[in-house]
Design a protein around this motif. Structure first.
Motif, mmCIF file in Angstrom:
data_model
loop_
_atom_site.group_PDB
_atom_site.id
_atom_site.type_symbol
_atom_site.label_atom_id
_atom_site.label_comp_id
_atom_site.label_asym_id
_atom_site.label_seq_id
_atom_site.Cartn_x
_atom_site.Cartn_y
_atom_site.Cartn_z
ATOM 1 N N ARG A 67 0.417 18.858 -4.873
ATOM 2 C CA ARG A 67 -0.205 19.999 -5.551
ATOM 3 C C ARG A 67 -1.410 19.570 -6.374
ATOM 4 O O ARG A 67 -2.364 20.337 -6.543
ATOM 5 C CB ARG A 67 0.816 20.692 -6.444
ATOM 6 N N ALA A 68 -1.372 18.339 -6.877
ATOM 7 C CA ALA A 68 -2.499 17.819 -7.659
ATOM 8 C C ALA A 68 -3.607 17.263 -6.777
ATOM 9 O O ALA A 68 -4.657 16.856 -7.281
ATOM 10 C CB ALA A 68 -2.006 16.745 -8.625
ATOM 11 N N GLY A 69 -3.386 17.244 -5.454
ATOM 12 C CA GLY A 69 -4.393 16.750 -4.525
ATOM 13 C C GLY A 69 -4.493 15.244 -4.451
ATOM 14 O O GLY A 69 -5.517 14.704 -4.009
ATOM 15 N N HIS A 70 -3.413 14.528 -4.851
ATOM 16 C CA HIS A 70 -3.449 13.072 -4.881
ATOM 17 C C HIS A 70 -2.721 12.422 -3.700
ATOM 18 O O HIS A 70 -2.703 11.204 -3.585
ATOM 19 C CB HIS A 70 -2.812 12.550 -6.180
ATOM 20 N N LEU A 71 -2.118 13.240 -2.840
ATOM 21 C CA LEU A 71 -1.305 12.693 -1.759
ATOM 22 C C LEU A 71 -2.151 12.497 -0.517
ATOM 23 O O LEU A 71 -3.052 13.283 -0.225
ATOM 24 C CB LEU A 71 -0.130 13.629 -1.458
ATOM 25 N N GLY A 72 -1.858 11.455 0.237
ATOM 26 C CA GLY A 72 -2.615 11.150 1.442
ATOM 27 C C GLY A 72 -3.676 10.095 1.178
ATOM 28 O O GLY A 72 -3.722 9.484 0.110
ATOM 29 N N GLY A 73 -4.522 9.861 2.142
ATOM 30 C CA GLY A 73 -5.571 8.871 1.991
ATOM 31 C C GLY A 73 -5.260 7.591 2.745
ATOM 32 O O GLY A 73 -4.141 7.379 3.235
ATOM 33 N N PRO A 74 -6.254 6.703 2.851
ATOM 34 C CA PRO A 74 -6.082 5.481 3.649
ATOM 35 C C PRO A 74 -5.008 4.541 3.134
ATOM 36 O O PRO A 74 -4.334 3.874 3.924
ATOM 37 C CB PRO A 74 -7.470 4.823 3.593
ATOM 38 N N LEU A 75 -4.824 4.454 1.811
ATOM 39 C CA LEU A 75 -3.814 3.539 1.292
ATOM 40 C C LEU A 75 -2.419 3.967 1.733
ATOM 41 O O LEU A 75 -1.596 3.123 2.132
ATOM 42 C CB LEU A 75 -3.885 3.484 -0.239
ATOM 43 N N SER A 76 -2.128 5.270 1.707
ATOM 44 C CA SER A 76 -0.827 5.755 2.168
ATOM 45 C C SER A 76 -0.599 5.390 3.629
ATOM 46 O O SER A 76 0.494 4.938 4.005
ATOM 47 C CB SER A 76 -0.733 7.271 1.994
ATOM 48 N N ARG A 77 -1.619 5.575 4.461
ATOM 49 C CA ARG A 77 -1.476 5.286 5.901
ATOM 50 C C ARG A 77 -1.238 3.800 6.144
ATOM 51 O O ARG A 77 -0.433 3.414 7.007
ATOM 52 C CB ARG A 77 -2.712 5.774 6.653
ATOM 53 N N ARG A 78 -1.921 2.954 5.402
ATOM 54 C CA ARG A 78 -1.730 1.513 5.583
ATOM 55 C C ARG A 78 -0.333 1.072 5.171
ATOM 56 O O ARG A 78 0.303 0.254 5.840
ATOM 57 C CB ARG A 78 -2.776 0.750 4.773
ATOM 58 N N LEU A 79 0.149 1.613 4.057
ATOM 59 C CA LEU A 79 1.479 1.236 3.592
ATOM 60 C C LEU A 79 2.548 1.710 4.573
ATOM 61 O O LEU A 79 3.475 0.964 4.911
ATOM 62 C CB LEU A 79 1.742 1.820 2.201
ATOM 63 N N ALA A 177 0.382 5.065 -7.103
ATOM 64 C CA ALA A 177 1.657 5.767 -7.292
ATOM 65 C C ALA A 177 1.984 6.733 -6.155
ATOM 66 O O ALA A 177 3.059 6.638 -5.552
ATOM 67 C CB ALA A 177 1.668 6.479 -8.640
ATOM 68 N N PRO A 178 1.106 7.687 -5.820
ATOM 69 C CA PRO A 178 1.470 8.608 -4.729
ATOM 70 C C PRO A 178 1.576 7.916 -3.380
ATOM 71 O O PRO A 178 2.426 8.280 -2.558
ATOM 72 C CB PRO A 178 0.343 9.645 -4.743
ATOM 73 N N ALA A 179 0.728 6.907 -3.134
ATOM 74 C CA ALA A 179 0.793 6.191 -1.858
ATOM 75 C C ALA A 179 2.098 5.423 -1.732
ATOM 76 O O ALA A 179 2.745 5.417 -0.671
ATOM 77 C CB ALA A 179 -0.396 5.241 -1.731
ATOM 78 N N ALA A 180 2.518 4.756 -2.818
ATOM 79 C CA ALA A 180 3.767 3.994 -2.789
ATOM 80 C C ALA A 180 4.967 4.914 -2.624
ATOM 81 O O ALA A 180 5.914 4.606 -1.886
ATOM 82 C CB ALA A 180 3.895 3.166 -4.066
ATOM 83 N N LEU A 181 4.955 6.064 -3.303
ATOM 84 C CA LEU A 181 6.062 7.004 -3.184
ATOM 85 C C LEU A 181 6.121 7.612 -1.787
ATOM 86 O O LEU A 181 7.218 7.810 -1.233
ATOM 87 C CB LEU A 181 5.928 8.111 -4.232
ATOM 88 N N ALA A 182 4.969 7.932 -1.199
ATOM 89 C CA ALA A 182 4.951 8.466 0.165
ATOM 90 C C ALA A 182 5.491 7.444 1.150
ATOM 91 O O ALA A 182 6.284 7.772 2.057
ATOM 92 C CB ALA A 182 3.526 8.881 0.549
#
Length: 260
Positions: A67-79, A177-182
């Motif tokens: 909801r805050a727009g912080h989820l997703g992005g290249p770091l999430s995909r790499r992890l 934080a959001p990348a690690a949690l995802a």
């Protein structure tokens, strides 16, 4: 499982996740010794039970970040690209090789205790921005693979390991934080499913304790919502020190258990 055990699991999940969610840690690494020593979950069932906790608890904080727009992005995909295959490998190792808890405690203590102290030092005596050397995409994915294997073996989400390393290398907590949690959530779904399949072919306590995992996870779900809500109001320095304190605390906890 009686009602008192379920209530204790709920309370443990709630208190742990509200503290760890702001820095991208699910709290499963703290829940593991509680499950073994207090709640009496047998091995290796404690590993998929911990992964089940992550599956139930994860959406609370993730929805807030989305909801805050912080989820997703290249770091999430790499992890995720590293941790998902890693957790499958780790689950197979856990069921058929069954590494003992002593080895796990030794590895976690040896890694997190100096890592937490290092993060404290980097925060209190910051390195100039031009000197910071953030990890390359290949290094990040390789690190995530190793963490995924550890998560598959011992049922930890991986944020407790990935967070201090990535933040210490200069990536902001708000990004980590959001990348690690995802990554923890997706990896735990795959890991829990892998254990459920392996329980069909293996003997012993391989399947998760479903009721206890759901009880702990429900507490973690509520705590994760609150922790993620608090994160934007906490300064970066405070978040880095909190993450360093958590890493040092986990390392010290397992060091004491090794020396007993």
């Amino acid at each position: 499982m009686d009602w008192s055990t379920g209530l204790l699991g709920f309370a443990a999940g709630l208190l742990i996740s509200v503290t760890t969610a702001p820095v991208g840690v699910s709290g499963a690494v703290f829940l593991l010794p509680i499950q073994v020593s207090v709640l009496g979950v047998p091995s290796p069932a404690v590993t998929p039970t911990n992964l089940l906790y992550n599956v139930v608890a994860g959406p609370g904080a993730l929805v807030r970040h989305w909801r805050a727009g912080h989820l997703g992005g290249p770091l999430s995909r790499r992890l995720i690209a590293g941790t998902v295959p890693g957790v499958v490998i780790g689950a197979v190792i856990r069921v058929f090789a069954v590494p003992g808890p002593h080895v796990f405690r030794l590895l976690v203590a040896a890694l997190l205790l100096p890592l937490g102290l290092w993060l404290w030092l980097r925060t209190l005596c910051p390195t100039p921005p031009s000197v910071l050397d953030q990890p390359s995409p290949h290094t990040t994915t390789s690190l995530a693979l190793a963490v995924g294997v550890a998560g598959g073996i011992y049922g930890i989400g991986g944020g407790s390991l990935l967070g201090p390393i990535l933040v210490g290398r200069g990536i902001p907590v708000a990004t980590v934080a959001p990348a690690a949690l995802a990554s923890t959530f997706v990896t735990s779904v795959v890991g829990a499913a892998t254990y459920a399949l392996l329980s069909l072919a293996a003997t012993g306590d391989v399947a998760p304790d479903w009721l206890l995992g759901l009880s702990c996870g429900t507490g973690g779900l509520l705590g994760g919502c609150l922790g993620a809500r608090l994160q934007p109001y906490l300064p970066e320095t405070a978040l880095r020190l909190l993450l360093g304190t958590l890493a040092t605390g986990i390392g010290a906890l397992y060091t004491v258990q090794i020396l007993r």
